[in-house]
Structure formats: structure tokens, C-alpha cells
Write an enzyme that holds these catalytic residues in place. Sequence first.
Site, PDB file in Angstrom:
ATOM      1  N   LYS A  13     -85.560  44.469  -9.686  1.00  0.00           N
ATOM      2  CA  LYS A  13     -86.001  45.797 -10.129  1.00  0.00           C
ATOM      3  C   LYS A  13     -84.905  46.466 -10.944  1.00  0.00           C
ATOM      4  O   LYS A  13     -83.701  46.176 -10.779  1.00  0.00           O
ATOM      5  CB  LYS A  13     -86.425  46.692  -8.961  1.00  0.00           C
ATOM      6  CG  LYS A  13     -85.327  47.105  -7.965  1.00  0.00           C
ATOM      7  CD  LYS A  13     -84.471  48.288  -8.395  1.00  0.00           C
ATOM      8  CE  LYS A  13     -83.349  48.596  -7.415  1.00  0.00           C
ATOM      9  NZ  LYS A  13     -82.284  49.436  -7.949  1.00  0.00           N
ATOM     10  N   ASP A 147     -85.534  49.419  -0.808  1.00  0.00           N
ATOM     11  CA  ASP A 147     -86.156  48.851  -2.007  1.00  0.00           C
ATOM     12  C   ASP A 147     -87.166  47.749  -1.706  1.00  0.00           C
ATOM     13  O   ASP A 147     -87.827  47.248  -2.617  1.00  0.00           O
ATOM     14  CB  ASP A 147     -85.072  48.237  -2.918  1.00  0.00           C
ATOM     15  CG  ASP A 147     -84.152  49.281  -3.526  1.00  0.00           C
ATOM     16  OD1 ASP A 147     -84.569  50.453  -3.660  1.00  0.00           O
ATOM     17  OD2 ASP A 147     -83.018  48.911  -3.888  1.00  0.00           O
TER      18      ASP A 147
END
Length: 308
Positions: A13, A147
Site C-alpha cells: 500500500k 493496515d
Amino acid sequence: MAMQSVTVRVPAKINLALAVGARGADGYHPITTVYQAVDLCDEIRATESDDGAITLSVTYDGRVATETAQVPLDEDNLAYRAAALLRQRAGIDSGLTMAIRKAIPVSGGMAGGSADAAAALVAADAVWGLGTPRSDLLTLAGELGSDVPFCLVGGTAMGTGRGDQVSPVLARGSYCWVLGLADSGLSTPEVYAEFDRLNKKAPPTASEIPPALLAALRAADPAALGAVLSNDLTDAALSLRPELTETLAVGDDCGALGAAVSGSGPTTMFLASDEEHALDIALALTHAGVCADVVQAIGPAPGARIIA
Ligand code: C5P
């Protein structure tokens, strides 16, 4: 009987925007972020084991930050913890052998460990034949790390809370990124601690996600997106790694549409208008010698999924 095996691919990401507030009583900072998954991916090959043990091995695809920052192979590894958590909640005693192929930089601000945890949840669920509802997997993901839920979901999404509350954003188009990798990682807790130190006098109020960023994503407009990339952890990451200032400047000088630190760093990210432009930026960064390695990646990419 042949043991059940699957291969799961999971993306890294980046944060297109990262707004950070003051640390709360739980030790975490409330954040509002826009995540994008990019096609720099780790893979986990998982096989059921008949001895009830969870074991893992890791190979690296030859990029930097692997000699100095090897990931743990025991219960400190987030992928191990993910499989163990799922097993405990499912009330089973099955074993799992995981072979992780890492391409996501270790401690690079790209959720490499979280990505492996998300992949391990998907792989273990499939190999053990559990059929865990998606919403339950997302809850487990949030327990493993801030996350991890986004790494399950992928695409482009808003993250709130600790980053673990993921909701969709309307995003069109695809974006060409150039990633500047460093030769050693940064610890996320240390970057947040530096953020606290830098903001000691005046408690930080989280900046907002620029409305122009959401408009750029709706319009599939890379130039508009590049102009509004933002990251409240930038000063903390640059304070711990001053040389990143030059890396960002080189990206700016060679015409990147936008340049930012990814998450807690030290990976830097540069937005290009197309793949040819991305190659120009990659060459300029390489030529300037400001990164240990340079990678091109396209976002958005899908979240953790079974590919074989
Ligand atoms: O959730 P995760 O385990 O990935 O977080 C690692 C560390 O990063 C936390 O222990 C905390 O120090 C810091 N962190 C934070 N605020 C967040 C996310 C992470 O302070 N929103």
C-alpha cells in the site's frame, strides 16, 4: 491424501493522504488516510501440515533492505500470528506451512508485514476449509495491525480510526507510480514517536483529506492528484532520515506530478503521467544515486486473493 495448498497474492500500500492526530490513551494516533494498493506484491504458498505446527520460510526477490532487515520466522512474524489467531478463533488444531515470497520492502512504509498477515488469513482460511465470513476476517485483520484490513480489501479506500476502519472511496483510472526504496527500513513506532516529539509544544490537529484529492480520484486526473499528495508523518520521517529530502527534490526536479513519503517511510513515491514518464523518473532517480533501488508500480491493485 494430497495436502491442500493455495497461493495468495497481496499488494503493497501507499498513502495518498495521511492526516495524523494526537496520540490517544490506547497508544495509537487517530488517523484519516486514503490508501491505494499497488501491484508490488508478496505471495504466500500455504500447505496444510499434518503435525499441527505453523511454520514459515521467507525468500526475497533480490531487492534492497533484505540483507539488513530480514523478517522473523517465528511467532513475531505477523503472518504466523494471523494463522494462529484464525486457528484459535475457529477452535481447530490444524497446522500450516507457509512459504512467503517477499517483494514489498521490509519496514518500508508500504505495509509489507501487514500484507503478509492479510495473505495468511486468506490462505489459512482456504487451506483449512473454514469459509470464514468476510466481515469476520476483517475483524481479525484489525486485531493484527492497523493496515491489515486494507491489505485484505485493496483498491483505493479511506482508512479511519487507527487506519483499520476501511471504507470505499469513488476512484477511477489507474496511476503510474515510481517508488524509491531505501537500503534500510524505518520502524513505524519510532516514526510516530518522532512525530510526537516534533509536535510536543502544540498538540497536532489532524489535517483534513484535501477535498481536491477525492475530486482528482473521481475524475481519474493524475496531475490533480499529484498536486495534493500529503502526509503528516513527512517531517518525522525526514527528521530520522534527512537524505530523503534530496530524494524528494530529485523527483520534483524531473517533473513528477507529485512526490511524497509513503506512510512512515522511508520509501518515497512519485506520480507519473504514464508509463513512459514513470521510466523517465525512475532513470533520473537511479542516475542521481539517491535511492538504493527504484521500482515502478501501478495502482490500484486488488487486495489479498487466491491466485492458484
Ligand atoms: O497497528 P500496528 O501494529 O501496525 O502499529 C504499529 C505501531 O505504530 C503502534 O504500536 C504505534 O506505535 C504506531 N501507530 C500509531 N498510530 C496508528 C498506527 C500505528 O501510533 N494509527
